[in-house]
Design a protein around this motif. Structure first.
Motif, PDB file in Angstrom:
ATOM      1  N   PRO A  46      29.904  37.673  42.073  1.00 11.94           N
ATOM      2  CA  PRO A  46      30.483  37.890  40.744  1.00 11.94           C
ATOM      3  C   PRO A  46      31.072  39.278  40.548  1.00 11.94           C
ATOM      4  O   PRO A  46      32.014  39.453  39.782  1.00 11.94           O
ATOM      5  CB  PRO A  46      29.317  37.649  39.785  1.00 11.94           C
ATOM      6  CG  PRO A  46      28.093  37.717  40.615  1.00 11.94           C
ATOM      7  CD  PRO A  46      28.490  37.413  42.025  1.00 11.94           C
ATOM      8  N   ASP A  47      30.572  40.280  41.259  1.00 16.68           N
ATOM      9  CA  ASP A  47      31.091  41.635  41.077  1.00 16.68           C
ATOM     10  C   ASP A  47      32.438  41.863  41.765  1.00 16.68           C
ATOM     11  O   ASP A  47      33.053  42.900  41.599  1.00 16.68           O
ATOM     12  CB  ASP A  47      30.075  42.669  41.565  1.00 16.68           C
ATOM     13  CG  ASP A  47      29.698  42.478  43.021  1.00 16.68           C
ATOM     14  OD1 ASP A  47      29.803  41.341  43.527  1.00 16.68           O
ATOM     15  OD2 ASP A  47      29.316  43.478  43.652  1.00 16.68           O
ATOM     16  N   LEU A  48      32.927  40.886  42.526  1.00 20.13           N
ATOM     17  CA  LEU A  48      34.218  41.013  43.191  1.00 20.13           C
ATOM     18  C   LEU A  48      35.349  40.349  42.413  1.00 20.13           C
ATOM     19  O   LEU A  48      36.503  40.436  42.813  1.00 20.13           O
ATOM     20  CB  LEU A  48      34.146  40.399  44.593  1.00 20.13           C
ATOM     21  CG  LEU A  48      33.172  41.063  45.561  1.00 20.13           C
ATOM     22  CD1 LEU A  48      33.172  40.331  46.890  1.00 20.13           C
ATOM     23  CD2 LEU A  48      33.499  42.527  45.750  1.00 20.13           C
ATOM     24  N   LYS A  49      35.037  39.685  41.320  1.00 20.08           N
ATOM     25  CA  LYS A  49      36.059  38.986  40.543  1.00 20.08           C
ATOM     26  C   LYS A  49      36.747  39.960  39.588  1.00 20.08           C
ATOM     27  O   LYS A  49      36.115  40.597  38.776  1.00 20.08           O
ATOM     28  CB  LYS A  49      35.438  37.865  39.715  1.00 20.08           C
ATOM     29  CG  LYS A  49      34.869  36.744  40.551  1.00 20.08           C
ATOM     30  CD  LYS A  49      34.270  35.690  39.649  1.00 20.08           C
ATOM     31  CE  LYS A  49      33.580  34.615  40.421  1.00 20.08           C
ATOM     32  NZ  LYS A  49      32.944  33.644  39.548  1.00 20.08           N
ATOM     33  N   GLY A  50      38.057  40.058  39.700  1.00 18.37           N
ATOM     34  CA  GLY A  50      38.848  40.858  38.780  1.00 18.37           C
ATOM     35  C   GLY A  50      39.599  39.939  37.832  1.00 18.37           C
ATOM     36  O   GLY A  50      39.466  38.716  37.878  1.00 18.37           O
ATOM     37  N   ALA A  51      40.418  40.518  36.995  1.00 17.71           N
ATOM     38  CA  ALA A  51      41.176  39.742  36.012  1.00 17.71           C
ATOM     39  C   ALA A  51      42.153  38.774  36.681  1.00 17.71           C
ATOM     40  O   ALA A  51      42.441  37.707  36.154  1.00 17.71           O
ATOM     41  CB  ALA A  51      41.933  40.683  35.083  1.00 17.71           C
ATOM     42  N   SER A  52      42.652  39.125  37.870  1.00 17.24           N
ATOM     43  CA  SER A  52      43.624  38.271  38.555  1.00 17.24           C
ATOM     44  C   SER A  52      42.985  37.442  39.678  1.00 17.24           C
ATOM     45  O   SER A  52      43.699  36.903  40.525  1.00 17.24           O
ATOM     46  CB  SER A  52      44.749  39.131  39.137  1.00 17.24           C
ATOM     47  OG  SER A  52      44.226  40.066  40.056  1.00 17.24           O
ATOM     48  N   TYR A  53      41.669  37.305  39.674  1.00 17.09           N
ATOM     49  CA  TYR A  53      40.956  36.551  40.718  1.00 17.09           C
ATOM     50  C   TYR A  53      41.334  35.072  40.655  1.00 17.09           C
ATOM     51  O   TYR A  53      41.219  34.438  39.618  1.00 17.09           O
ATOM     52  CB  TYR A  53      39.451  36.718  40.520  1.00 17.09           C
ATOM     53  CG  TYR A  53      38.615  36.005  41.544  1.00 17.09           C
ATOM     54  CD1 TYR A  53      38.463  36.524  42.814  1.00 17.09           C
ATOM     55  CD2 TYR A  53      37.975  34.814  41.238  1.00 17.09           C
ATOM     56  CE1 TYR A  53      37.686  35.886  43.771  1.00 17.09           C
ATOM     57  CE2 TYR A  53      37.195  34.162  42.182  1.00 17.09           C
ATOM     58  CZ  TYR A  53      37.057  34.707  43.436  1.00 17.09           C
ATOM     59  OH  TYR A  53      36.291  34.060  44.367  1.00 17.09           O
ATOM     60  N   VAL A  54      41.802  34.525  41.779  1.00 18.71           N
ATOM     61  CA  VAL A  54      42.198  33.111  41.830  1.00 18.71           C
ATOM     62  C   VAL A  54      41.258  32.273  42.673  1.00 18.71           C
ATOM     63  O   VAL A  54      41.344  31.052  42.668  1.00 18.71           O
ATOM     64  CB  VAL A  54      43.645  32.937  42.352  1.00 18.71           C
ATOM     65  CG1 VAL A  54      44.648  33.557  41.413  1.00 18.71           C
ATOM     66  CG2 VAL A  54      43.782  33.479  43.764  1.00 18.71           C
TER      67      VAL A  54
END
Length: 62
Positions: free
Chosen positions: A24-32
């Protein structure tokens, strides 16, 4: 679920997708999602777990 041949024998590999986890800590706003590259195909695993076939690996990577 697609299978792909690996190695020199006739063994077939079938990925066990429930073992794939998304940190979960690797998800950014543009995570697809996460891309999986096999010898034959490229897949996208979306954040909701849906698997989509993107293309033949050779077409994208040559």
């Amino acid at each position: 679920m697609p299978t792909s041949r690996v190695g020199l024998g006739s063994h077939k590999y079938r990925p066990y997708l429930p073992q794939i986890t998304i940190a979960p800590d690797l998800k950014g706003a543009s995570y697809v999602g996460e891309f999986v590259i096999s010898q034959a195909k490229i897949y996208l695993i979306a954040p909701n777990g849906q698997v989509s076939e993107i293309s033949d690996t050779f077409i994208i990577l040559g």
